[in-house]
Enzyme design. Structure first.
Site, mmCIF file in Angstrom:
data_model
loop_
_atom_site.group_PDB
_atom_site.id
_atom_site.type_symbol
_atom_site.label_atom_id
_atom_site.label_comp_id
_atom_site.label_asym_id
_atom_site.label_seq_id
_atom_site.Cartn_x
_atom_site.Cartn_y
_atom_site.Cartn_z
ATOM 1 N N LYS A 176 0.945 -1.252 -0.043
ATOM 2 C CA LYS A 176 0.181 -0.041 -0.142
ATOM 3 C C LYS A 176 0.555 1.303 -0.029
ATOM 4 C CE LYS A 176 -1.047 -0.314 4.892
ATOM 5 N NZ LYS A 176 -1.909 -1.306 5.871
ATOM 6 N N ARG A 177 2.251 1.097 0.204
ATOM 7 C CA ARG A 177 3.022 2.209 0.239
ATOM 8 C C ARG A 177 3.084 2.793 -1.217
ATOM 9 N NH1 ARG A 177 6.874 -0.180 2.364
ATOM 10 N NH2 ARG A 177 5.419 -1.201 3.790
#
Ligand code: GLU
Length: 484
Positions: free
Chosen positions: A256-257
């Site tokens: 998700k980064r």
């Protein structure tokens, strides 16, 4: 119910926002079952009581339903091998732990967390991988009984062969060989009597008559433990298939980064589930150029487990956008399009709640798109100018955004009260007033300093959209720091 076809499953752990990786694996299993005339089953693996929550379970079910996948058996629909939630099966696992102890395939371990930590510390210092050192492996039966009777806490660990390797065939990887001495003496039953993932997973796959285990490649290294359990119990092993993980364009693991990974993000932005499934399905099949636009039935038809695509699963968001556009333009009738748009805008009650919040803040209805449009927009056009009117300096603004971003990740529940509390805690932590902390967030969420109440807006936008907007805001503001 067909009894002869394969039985496959998706076994998500409800410990976070439903991830596109889960849907990717679910789709593989679904297509496999559909193509082979088998059954696709859903099982909830919530043995990790500290991280699993009913809210996340509901989200997993909602996300999987949104995708259009349908399961023949599961916690919501029942089935002949239920319950389909592991926490409801706790009592079923107990005899199996005892059976392994009785047969000498497992042992009781009384090591305290402190001792295990010291052991790992020493292994780290010596540059060795962390692994249980066998401290309790050869305790005498009388000693075990005495310590149990004295009420000493213990777990059950599995025994592992000391020589040779575990050789097995994987439907995707081919022949795999993993030396036994790299395999840990896994805890099977925890101190509280709950099984670990490995134990519950194998017992359930057996009891639920799963014939093919298709899951992410991160589980490949666990296969020796699972195979050993099948052997210890004398059960027939399933066919193993470990799928390569989805990756970002730079080949790093999808996280998700780098890319939003929550299903809720894609539904909130107005991706059609058909397009997302089409996009994910193309990772499995071989097609000629020009054949990309495929429904679930067409994907299943072209799906061939013996001839899987070797291309690797690169999460190319532009390709997803392209497919989504084609689905909207080519596959929806005008009536469908309108119905789907209304359905999308009503998701998470963004439309109705957004209107309720707007009523006291406008003098003409025509102000609504300007005021509340950010609740539906994909992109609120954040630029340095959006943040330039703030009283905080860019460095302070960045600190606020970064702190909020990190702390919101820790929220278990996502609602107005929880967000309110968390932002107050952030203000305290930063030694600032709440009214200093909120203006940068207003801008990050809406692109404007005049918008709807912040906490409500964040609750309506949802965790994954908020995460993405904060990320964009941090990038924009970081570019302003130093050029003040
Ligand atoms: N509960 C595991 C997960 O969340 C399932 C792994 C498996 O399919 O065996 O990924």
């Amino acid at each position: 119910m067909s009894t002869s076809g394969p039985r496959v499953r998706i076994a998500p752990s409800p410990t976070g926002e439903p991830h596109v990786g889960t849907v990717y694996i679910a789709l593989f299993n679904y297509l496999f079952a559909k193509k082979m005339g088998g059954e696709f089953i859903l099982r909830i693996e919530d043995t990790d009581a500290t991280r699993s929550t009913p809210e996340f379970e509901q989200k997993v079910l909602d996300a999987l339903k949104w995708t259009g996948l349908a399961w023949a058996e599961g916690p919501d629909v029942g089935g002949p091998y239920g319950p389909y939630r592991q926490s409801d099966r706790k009592a079923m696992y107990q005899p199996y732990g005892q059976e392994l102890l009785d047969k000498g395939h497992a042992f009781r371990c009384f090591c305290t967390p402190e001792r295990l930590e010291q052991m790992r510390e020493a292994q780290r210092a010596a540059g060795k991988p962390p692994k249980y050192d066998g401290h309790c492996l050869n305790l005498k039966a009388e000693e075990v009984t005495a310590r149990m009777e004295a009420g000493e806490a213990s777990v059950i660990r599995m025994k592992i062969p000391t020589e040779g390797s575990c050789d097995f065939h994987d439907g995707v990887y081919g022949d795999v060989s993993i030396p036994w001495d790299s395999v840990d003496m896994q805890v099977l039953i925890k101190g509280d009597g709950m099984p670990t993932y490995h134990m519950a997973n194998v017992i359930d796959d057996h009891l639920m008559k799963i014939t093919h285990v298709a899951r992410g490649e991160e589980w490949l290294a666990s296969v020796p433990k699972h195979i050993l359990l099948y052997r210890y119990f004398g059960w027939q092993e399933p066919v193993w298939m470990h799928l390569s993980l989805m990756r970002n364009a730079d080949k790093s693991k999808l996280s998700k980064r780098k890319n939003p990974t929550s299903i809720s993000y894609y539904s909130a932005l107005g991706y059609l589930p058909e397009a997302l499934m089409n996009f994910l399905g193309l990772f499995f099949i071989q097609i000629a150029e020009g054949e990309e636009l495929l429904s679930m039935d067409e994907l299943a038809e072209k799906f061939d487990p013996d001839n899987l695509s070797k291309a690797g699963a690169i999460f190319d968001i532009q390709k997803l956008d392209w497919l989504n556009g084609r689905w909207i333009r080519e596959k929806l009738t005008p009536e469908d399009f309108i119905a789907r748009t209304l359905e999308w805008a009503s998701e998470n009650e963004r439309l109705t709640e957004g209107l309720k919040l707007s009523q006291s803040r406008i003098s003409k209805l025509g102000e609504l798109p300007q005021l509340a449009g950010f609740l539906l927009a994909n992109d609120v056009g954040l630029a340095p100018a959006s943040f330039s009117g703030l009283k905080t300096t860019p460095a302070e603004t960045l600190e606020i955004i970064n702190t909020v971003q990190a702390d919101l990740e820790k929220l278990v529940e996502w609602n107005v009260e929880a967000i309110d509390q968390e932002l107050r805690a952030v203000a305290d932590k930063l030694g600032k007033k709440l009214r200093v902390v909120t203006p940068p967030l207003f801008v990050a969420m809406s692109g404007s300093s005049r918008s709807l109440p912040l906490f409500d807006s964040m609750a309506l936008l949802g965790r994954s959209v908020v995460r993405q907007r904060l990320k964009i805001a941090a990038t924009v503001v970081a570019s302003m720091v130093g050029s003040e």
